[in-house]
Design a protein around this motif. Structure first.
Motif, PDB file in Angstrom:
ATOM      1  N   PHE A 127       2.405  -7.012   5.749  1.00  0.00           N
ATOM      2  CA  PHE A 127       1.848  -7.577   6.986  1.00  0.00           C
ATOM      3  C   PHE A 127       1.132  -8.899   6.687  1.00  0.00           C
ATOM      4  O   PHE A 127       1.349  -9.912   7.359  1.00  0.00           O
ATOM      5  N   GLU A 128       0.297  -8.887   5.667  1.00  0.00           N
ATOM      6  CA  GLU A 128      -0.483 -10.090   5.336  1.00  0.00           C
ATOM      7  C   GLU A 128       0.433 -11.257   4.973  1.00  0.00           C
ATOM      8  O   GLU A 128       0.209 -12.397   5.367  1.00  0.00           O
ATOM      9  N   LYS A 129       1.475 -10.937   4.212  1.00  0.00           N
ATOM     10  CA  LYS A 129       2.396 -11.983   3.778  1.00  0.00           C
ATOM     11  C   LYS A 129       3.185 -12.554   4.960  1.00  0.00           C
ATOM     12  O   LYS A 129       3.317 -13.772   5.121  1.00  0.00           O
ATOM     13  N   ALA A 130       3.694 -11.659   5.797  1.00  0.00           N
ATOM     14  CA  ALA A 130       4.481 -12.112   6.953  1.00  0.00           C
ATOM     15  C   ALA A 130       3.602 -12.891   7.927  1.00  0.00           C
ATOM     16  O   ALA A 130       4.063 -13.834   8.582  1.00  0.00           O
ATOM     17  N   LYS A 131       2.337 -12.516   8.004  1.00  0.00           N
ATOM     18  CA  LYS A 131       1.401 -13.215   8.901  1.00  0.00           C
ATOM     19  C   LYS A 131       1.288 -14.695   8.522  1.00  0.00           C
ATOM     20  O   LYS A 131       1.238 -15.575   9.377  1.00  0.00           O
ATOM     21  N   ARG A 132       1.265 -14.949   7.225  1.00  0.00           N
ATOM     22  CA  ARG A 132       1.216 -16.355   6.756  1.00  0.00           C
ATOM     23  C   ARG A 132       2.454 -17.121   7.220  1.00  0.00           C
ATOM     24  O   ARG A 132       2.379 -18.280   7.628  1.00  0.00           O
ATOM     25  N   SER A 133       3.596 -16.443   7.141  1.00  0.00           N
ATOM     26  CA  SER A 133       4.829 -17.108   7.589  1.00  0.00           C
ATOM     27  C   SER A 133       4.815 -17.323   9.087  1.00  0.00           C
ATOM     28  O   SER A 133       5.269 -18.359   9.585  1.00  0.00           O
ATOM     29  N   VAL A 134       4.287 -16.344   9.828  1.00  0.00           N
ATOM     30  CA  VAL A 134       4.204 -16.499  11.289  1.00  0.00           C
ATOM     31  C   VAL A 134       3.346 -17.725  11.620  1.00  0.00           C
ATOM     32  O   VAL A 134       3.682 -18.524  12.503  1.00  0.00           O
ATOM     33  N   GLU A 135       2.241 -17.880  10.918  1.00  0.00           N
ATOM     34  CA  GLU A 135       1.374 -19.042  11.161  1.00  0.00           C
ATOM     35  C   GLU A 135       2.136 -20.347  10.923  1.00  0.00           C
ATOM     36  O   GLU A 135       2.012 -21.301  11.676  1.00  0.00           O
ATOM     37  N   ARG A 136       2.939 -20.346   9.859  1.00  0.00           N
ATOM     38  CA  ARG A 136       3.731 -21.552   9.561  1.00  0.00           C
ATOM     39  C   ARG A 136       4.786 -21.797  10.642  1.00  0.00           C
ATOM     40  O   ARG A 136       4.965 -22.914  11.105  1.00  0.00           O
ATOM     41  N   ILE A 137       5.469 -20.732  10.998  1.00  0.00           N
ATOM     42  CA  ILE A 137       6.533 -20.844  12.011  1.00  0.00           C
ATOM     43  C   ILE A 137       5.954 -21.411  13.299  1.00  0.00           C
ATOM     44  O   ILE A 137       6.511 -22.327  13.907  1.00  0.00           O
ATOM     45  N   LEU A 138       4.810 -20.874  13.681  1.00  0.00           N
ATOM     46  CA  LEU A 138       4.112 -21.352  14.881  1.00  0.00           C
ATOM     47  C   LEU A 138       3.750 -22.831  14.746  1.00  0.00           C
ATOM     48  O   LEU A 138       3.913 -23.624  15.681  1.00  0.00           O
ATOM     49  N   SER A 139       3.278 -23.199  13.582  1.00  0.00           N
ATOM     50  CA  SER A 139       2.846 -24.594  13.376  1.00  0.00           C
ATOM     51  C   SER A 139       4.015 -25.572  13.532  1.00  0.00           C
ATOM     52  O   SER A 139       3.816 -26.744  13.814  1.00  0.00           O
ATOM     53  N   TYR A 140       5.236 -25.087  13.347  1.00  0.00           N
ATOM     54  CA  TYR A 140       6.415 -25.954  13.522  1.00  0.00           C
ATOM     55  C   TYR A 140       6.921 -25.948  14.968  1.00  0.00           C
ATOM     56  O   TYR A 140       7.973 -26.508  15.257  1.00  0.00           O
ATOM     57  N   GLY A 141       6.182 -25.312  15.862  1.00  0.00           N
ATOM     58  CA  GLY A 141       6.518 -25.416  17.279  1.00  0.00           C
ATOM     59  C   GLY A 141       7.320 -24.258  17.840  1.00  0.00           C
ATOM     60  O   GLY A 141       7.831 -24.350  18.947  1.00  0.00           O
TER      61      GLY A 141
END
Ligand SMILES: N=CN[C@@H](CCC(=O)O)C(=O)O
Ligand SMILES: [Zn+2]
Length: 431
Positions: A127-141
């Motif tokens: 969960f923690e690891k995927a959350k970091r990716s979600v934050e990145r994905i979001l940051s790209y719009g």
């Protein structure tokens, strides 16, 4: 009426068509772009779209000045492998030495290496690891995405992955649509009896349905993985239980997964690098969306890309996705994929924008709610620090987003390193 937010001084407002069906063929080349625009938001929805002059008379609690830049709907990424354990940087040397992707898999590496890591990591760690990716994905719009399981290949770990997706989705910062990809590879313990393994995955479907852990199912139809017949069997079992289906098709060898997807009414067929002429014809006469993943072709070091031009020119519907995963495409950046679509798939800027908004929304069953900006639609949008909409595919490898909004709330803003955090049970802690 008083609004929560008004965005003024929008140089170009990108308005992909709200369409009952995915946009096909020539229609993909048409994109409405409103110059000198403004929009107003209340209760999480777009309530008004008009000209910048008219916006002067509008009363709102918060006024955002777009400074003549571009606003678009939130992007939709319709194909990711978001939740996984470990990483595979050690495989880079094998790739450089020319060892083919399927050979790495055959030797117990590739997907199977990630299966080992994903099985051994706790749900919390995943969960923690995927959350970091979600934050990145979001940051790209990106404000809506799909996420697949497929690194468990057993009941316990497949369900663990899907539970992580469910919890991330509950955070509300972006919509995550779950897909069960149990038949993603054949695990070592089932090597002697792949049919029994496939049946094991089919037997999981009722529980996944019951617990609403996935909307779609998916299967990797490829040489040495699952055959056309096995894929058909899995898809039929999925349909019987009310799942819509997806397929990893014709990625490396032209087995005919594209035709199978169209024949069975799958919502999407993904990869399609080796799709045959018949497969392309079948796409043109069906509503199955071709989800193309040029980042994967690039990352696997191949020269031949999916034939997007033939697909669009013959009337098919094309969407674009990252395929974010730890082996064949290690990036969360959908803007980079837009550039690869221009450079390698020869898609026009208009086709590319439609492919990452309205068509990608249709590819994950969100055609009515995501990928467009209309009065009454959810205020999922991106403010881009670019002079015009053609600029994003052109200037590649960087992040052009300056602000991302989900349902009228700012969920990411340039310069603020961590603008939200996801609570494990209750959703957004802070913005
Ligand atoms: N091709 C199959 N599955 C993934 C890759 C998974 C991996 O290599 O870990 C894909 O879509 O590219
Ligand atoms: Zn994939």
């Amino acid at each position: 009426m008083s609004f929560d937010t008004v965005i003024r001084n929008i140089g170009q407002l990108i308005l992909p068509a709200l369409s009952e069906q995915p946009l096909k063929g020539e229609r993909m080349g048409q994109l409405e772009v409103k110059e000198g625009a403004a929009l107003a938001i209340a209760e999480g929805e777009i309530k008004w779209i008009g000209s910048n002059e008219e916006a002067g008379a509008i009363d709102a609690q918060e006024v955002l000045d777009a400074k003549g830049k571009v606003v678009s709907p939130g992007l939709v990424d319709p194909h990711t492998h978001l939740v996984f354990g470990g990483s595979r940087e050690e495989e880079m040397a094998l790739k450089q030495a020319g060892v083919p992707y399927l050979d790495i898999l055959k030797q117990g590496g590739g997907i199977l290496s990630t299966v080992r890591s994903t099985r051994s990591e706790s749900e919390e760690a995943l969960f923690e690891k995927a959350k970091r990716s979600v934050e990145r994905i979001l940051s790209y719009g990106v404000t809506t995405m799909e996420a697949k399981s497929g690194y468990g290949l057993n009941k316990e770990t497949e369900l663990k992955q899907l539970r992580v997706v469910k919890r991330l989705n509950q955070s509300g910062v972006l919509d995550i649509v779950p897909t069960f990809l149990g038949p993603h590879a054949i695990p070592p313990e089932s090597k002697a009896d792949p049919e029994a393994f496939l049946q094991e995955m089919i037997d999981l479907l009722p529980e996944i349905k019951q617990e609403q852990l996935a909307e779609f199912t998916d299967i990797f139809c490829e040489t040495g993985v699952f055959t056309i017949e096995q894929s058909r069997k899995f898809m039929e079992a999925s349909h019987k239980l009310g799942f819509q289906t997806k397929i990893h098709a014709d990625e490396i060898d032209p087995l005919g997964g594209t035709e199978l997807a169209c024949e069975t009414g799958s919502i999407s067929a993904d990869h399609l690098v080796a799709a045959s002429d018949e497969g392309i014809k079948a796409l043109a006469t069906s509503d199955t969306v071709a989800v193309l993943l040029p980042g994967t072709t690039f990352y696997l070091g191949k020269d031949t890309y999916a034939n997007a031009r033939a697909m669009i020119d013959s009337g098919a519907s094309v969407a674009l996705a990252t395929d974010f995963n730890p082996g064949s495409c290690v990036t969360e950046n959908l803007q980079l994929i837009m550039s690869l679509a221009a450079l390698k798939l020869k898609m026009t800027p208009e086709e590319i924008w439609n492919a990452v908004t309205v068509n990608s929304a249709h590819a994950i069953g969100r055609g009515k709610t995501a990928g467009t900006l209309k009065t009454g639609s959810q205020a999922d949008l991106v403010l881009w620090d670019v002079p015009n909409y053609k600029y994003i595919p052109y200037h590649y490898g960087v992040n052009h987003a300056s602000l991302v909004m989900k349902a009228g709330q700012i969920v990411w803003k340039r310069g603020e390193s961590r603008v939200f955090s996801v609570s494990q049970t209750t959703g957004i802690d802070t913005i």
